[in-house]
Scaffold this motif. Structure first.
Motif, PDB file in Angstrom:
ATOM      1  N   ALA A  67       0.839  -1.192   0.000  1.00 35.34           N
ATOM      2  CA  ALA A  67       0.000   0.000   0.000  1.00 35.34           C
ATOM      3  C   ALA A  67       0.878   1.247   0.000  1.00 35.34           C
ATOM      4  N   GLN A  68       0.219   2.395  -0.095  1.00 34.49           N
ATOM      5  CA  GLN A  68       0.941   3.662  -0.151  1.00 34.49           C
ATOM      6  C   GLN A  68       1.776   3.885   1.105  1.00 34.49           C
ATOM      7  N   GLY A  69       1.270   3.431   2.231  1.00 37.79           N
ATOM      8  CA  GLY A  69       1.984   3.645   3.486  1.00 37.79           C
ATOM      9  C   GLY A  69       3.277   2.875   3.606  1.00 37.79           C
ATOM     10  N   ASP A  70       3.499   1.862   2.751  1.00 33.72           N
ATOM     11  CA  ASP A  70       4.722   1.072   2.844  1.00 33.72           C
ATOM     12  C   ASP A  70       5.964   1.913   2.566  1.00 33.72           C
ATOM     13  N   LEU A  71       5.859   2.867   1.649  1.00 31.45           N
ATOM     14  CA  LEU A  71       6.990   3.748   1.365  1.00 31.45           C
ATOM     15  C   LEU A  71       7.312   4.596   2.593  1.00 31.45           C
ATOM     16  N   LEU A  72       6.263   5.069   3.276  1.00 29.43           N
ATOM     17  CA  LEU A  72       6.479   5.846   4.495  1.00 29.43           C
ATOM     18  C   LEU A  72       7.157   5.003   5.567  1.00 29.43           C
ATOM     19  N   MET A  73       6.758   3.720   5.673  1.00 25.66           N
ATOM     20  CA  MET A  73       7.373   2.849   6.656  1.00 25.66           C
ATOM     21  C   MET A  73       8.828   2.582   6.313  1.00 25.66           C
ATOM     22  N   LEU A  74       9.129   2.455   5.025  1.00 30.91           N
ATOM     23  CA  LEU A  74      10.512   2.278   4.604  1.00 30.91           C
ATOM     24  C   LEU A  74      11.349   3.500   4.965  1.00 30.91           C
ATOM     25  N   LEU A  75      10.796   4.691   4.727  1.00 27.63           N
ATOM     26  CA  LEU A  75      11.497   5.920   5.095  1.00 27.63           C
ATOM     27  C   LEU A  75      11.695   5.995   6.607  1.00 27.63           C
ATOM     28  N   ALA A  76      10.674   5.581   7.375  1.00 25.45           N
ATOM     29  CA  ALA A  76      10.799   5.582   8.833  1.00 25.45           C
ATOM     30  C   ALA A  76      11.909   4.639   9.286  1.00 25.45           C
ATOM     31  N   THR A  77      11.995   3.474   8.655  1.00 23.07           N
ATOM     32  CA  THR A  77      13.021   2.496   9.012  1.00 23.07           C
ATOM     33  C   THR A  77      14.420   3.029   8.714  1.00 23.07           C
ATOM     34  N   LEU A  78      14.603   3.638   7.544  1.00 27.10           N
ATOM     35  CA  LEU A  78      15.901   4.209   7.190  1.00 27.10           C
ATOM     36  C   LEU A  78      16.236   5.398   8.093  1.00 27.10           C
ATOM     37  N   ASP A  79      15.227   6.163   8.460  1.00 21.71           N
ATOM     38  CA  ASP A  79      15.405   7.283   9.381  1.00 21.71           C
ATOM     39  C   ASP A  79      15.947   6.781  10.721  1.00 21.71           C
ATOM     40  N   TRP A  80      15.354   5.698  11.238  1.00 23.30           N
ATOM     41  CA  TRP A  80      15.784   5.160  12.536  1.00 23.30           C
ATOM     42  C   TRP A  80      17.192   4.576  12.454  1.00 23.30           C
TER      43      TRP A  80
END
Length: 301
Positions: free
Chosen positions: A155-168
Motif C-alpha cells: 500500500a501507499q503507506g509502505d513507502l512511508l514505513m521504509l522511510l521511517a526504518t531508514l530514518d531510525w
C-alpha cells in the motif's frame, strides 16, 4: 558475555516488547487519533514525565549540550520528530504484516551503515546470525508458507514505513558516531532529544489542528497516549540508547527482529489468537540468530 552487554540485550528485548505494543496502538487508534496528534502528545506527556527527573541534570550539563549543537538537533529530528510522524502516518494505509516486512530493512541497513559510517564491519558469523534471524522473520510473516510472501501486496503507506526504518537506522548510526559529543547520562540525553524534537513537532501539530484534525479525549484515547509516552517513549528509547552505547549500532539493530515475535505473543494474550507451529519455528530462528550475533564482538571479518 560481559554483564553490561547481557543487561543491554535484555533491555533491548524489553524495548522491542514495548514497541510491539506501540505498533498495535498505532493500528488500533489510527482512526480515533490523527497521526500528528498522537506523535505530538506522545512526546508532550513523555516530556512531562522526564522533566522532574532530568531537569537539574540538563542545567548541569548545559555546556555539553551547547557543544553538541546542531548534532543534537539532527538526532532529535530523526528520532523524535520524523520517525514518529512517518510511523503513525504509515499505519493509516498499510497492513500489519507489511509494517513488519518493511521494518526488516533496519538491521541490514544498520549493518551496512555501521561499516560505511563507523568502520565497524561485523564478523562473518554475525552476518550469518543476521541471515538466520531474517529467515525466521520471513517464516513468521509468511505463516510457514513461502507462497504467502509472494502474494503480498503493498500500500501507499509502505513507502512511508521504509522511510521511517531508514530514518531510525540513520539516527542509531549518528548517535554512535557522535558519541563523544553526547557524554551525558542516558536519561539526560533522552530528555534533551525529547525537548528539541517536541519543539520541531509543534508547528506540524498546529498545522494539523488548523486543518481540523482533532481527537476525543476519551479514556481509551488518553490511555493509548499514556502507553506510548511512558513505555514506548521514555523507557524503550532509554533502553535503546543504552544498547547503542554497549553493543554498537549493528548488533543493537538486530533486536528489531524480536518485534514480530512479541506482536504474535501480544495477539495471543490480548486477542485470543492461538500460537501456531510457525510462530515457534520463526521465533526460535530469530532468537538463535540474535544469540549468534550477540556473542560476537563487532570487528572486521
Amino acid at each position: 558475555m560481559a554483564r553490561p552487554q547481557l543487561l543491554a540485550w535484555l533491555g533491548l528485548a524489553l524495548a522491542s516488547l514495548f514497541w510491539a505494543g506501540n505498533s498495535l496502538v498505532a493500528r488500533a487508534f489510527s482512526g480515533p487519533i490523527p497521526p500528528l496528534s498522537l506523535a505530538f502528545w506522545r512526546w508532550a506527556v513523555a516530556l512531562l514525565i522526564l522533566l522532574p527527573l532530568v531537569g537539574p541534570s540538563l542545567w548541569r550539563h548545559r555546556q555539553v549540550l551547547r557543544a553538541a549543537g546542531w548534532r543534537l538537533w539532527v538526532a532529535a529530528l530523526l528520532a523524535i520528530s520524523l520517525y514518529n510522524c512517518l510511523l503513525y502516518t504509515a499505519a493509516l494505509s498499510t497492513a500489519a504484516i507489511n509494517l513488519s516486512l518493511v521494518s526488516t530493512c533496519l538491521p541490514l541497513a544498520t549493518f551496512i551503515g555501521a561499516g560505511l559510517l563507523l568502520g565497524e564491519w561485523p564478523a562473518r558469523r554475525a552476518w550469518f546470525g543476521l541471515g538466520l534471524a531474517l529467515l525466521g522473520l520471513f517464516w513468521l510473516i509468511g505463516q510457514g508458507d513461502w507462497g504467502v510472501l509472494s502474494s503480498l501486496s503493498f500500500a501507499q503507506g509502505d513507502l512511508l514505513m521504509l522511510l521511517a526504518t531508514l530514518d531510525w537506522a540513520l539516527y542509531s548510526l549518528l548517535l554512535r558516531r557522535w558519541s563523544r559529543y553526547f557524554q551525558l547520562p542516558p536519561f539526560t540525553l533522552l530528555g534533551a532529544l525529547v525537548l528539541l524534537g517536541l519543539l520541531m513537532l509543534a508547528p506540524l501539530y498546529a498545522w494539523d489542528l488548523m486543518r481540523g484534525a482533532r481527537f476525543e479525549p476519551s479514556p481509551a484515547n488518553l490511555g493509548a497516549i499514556g502507553y506510548t509516552a511512558l513505555f514506548a517513549s521514555v523507557i524503550a528509547y532509554h533502553l535503546w540508547n543504552i544498547g547503542l552505547r554497549e553493543l554498537g549500532a549493528a548488533r543493537t539493530a538486530m533486536s528489531n527482529y524480536l518485534m514480530p515475535v512479541f506482536t504474535a505473543l501480544l495477539a495471543w494474550l490480548l486477542l485470543d489468537e492461538g500460537l501456531q507451529a510457525y510462530h515457534w519455528i520463526g521465533g526460535g530462528l530469530i532468537l538463535l540468530g540474535l544469540l549468534l550475533a550477540g556473542r560476537l564482538q563487532e570487528s572486521r571479518a
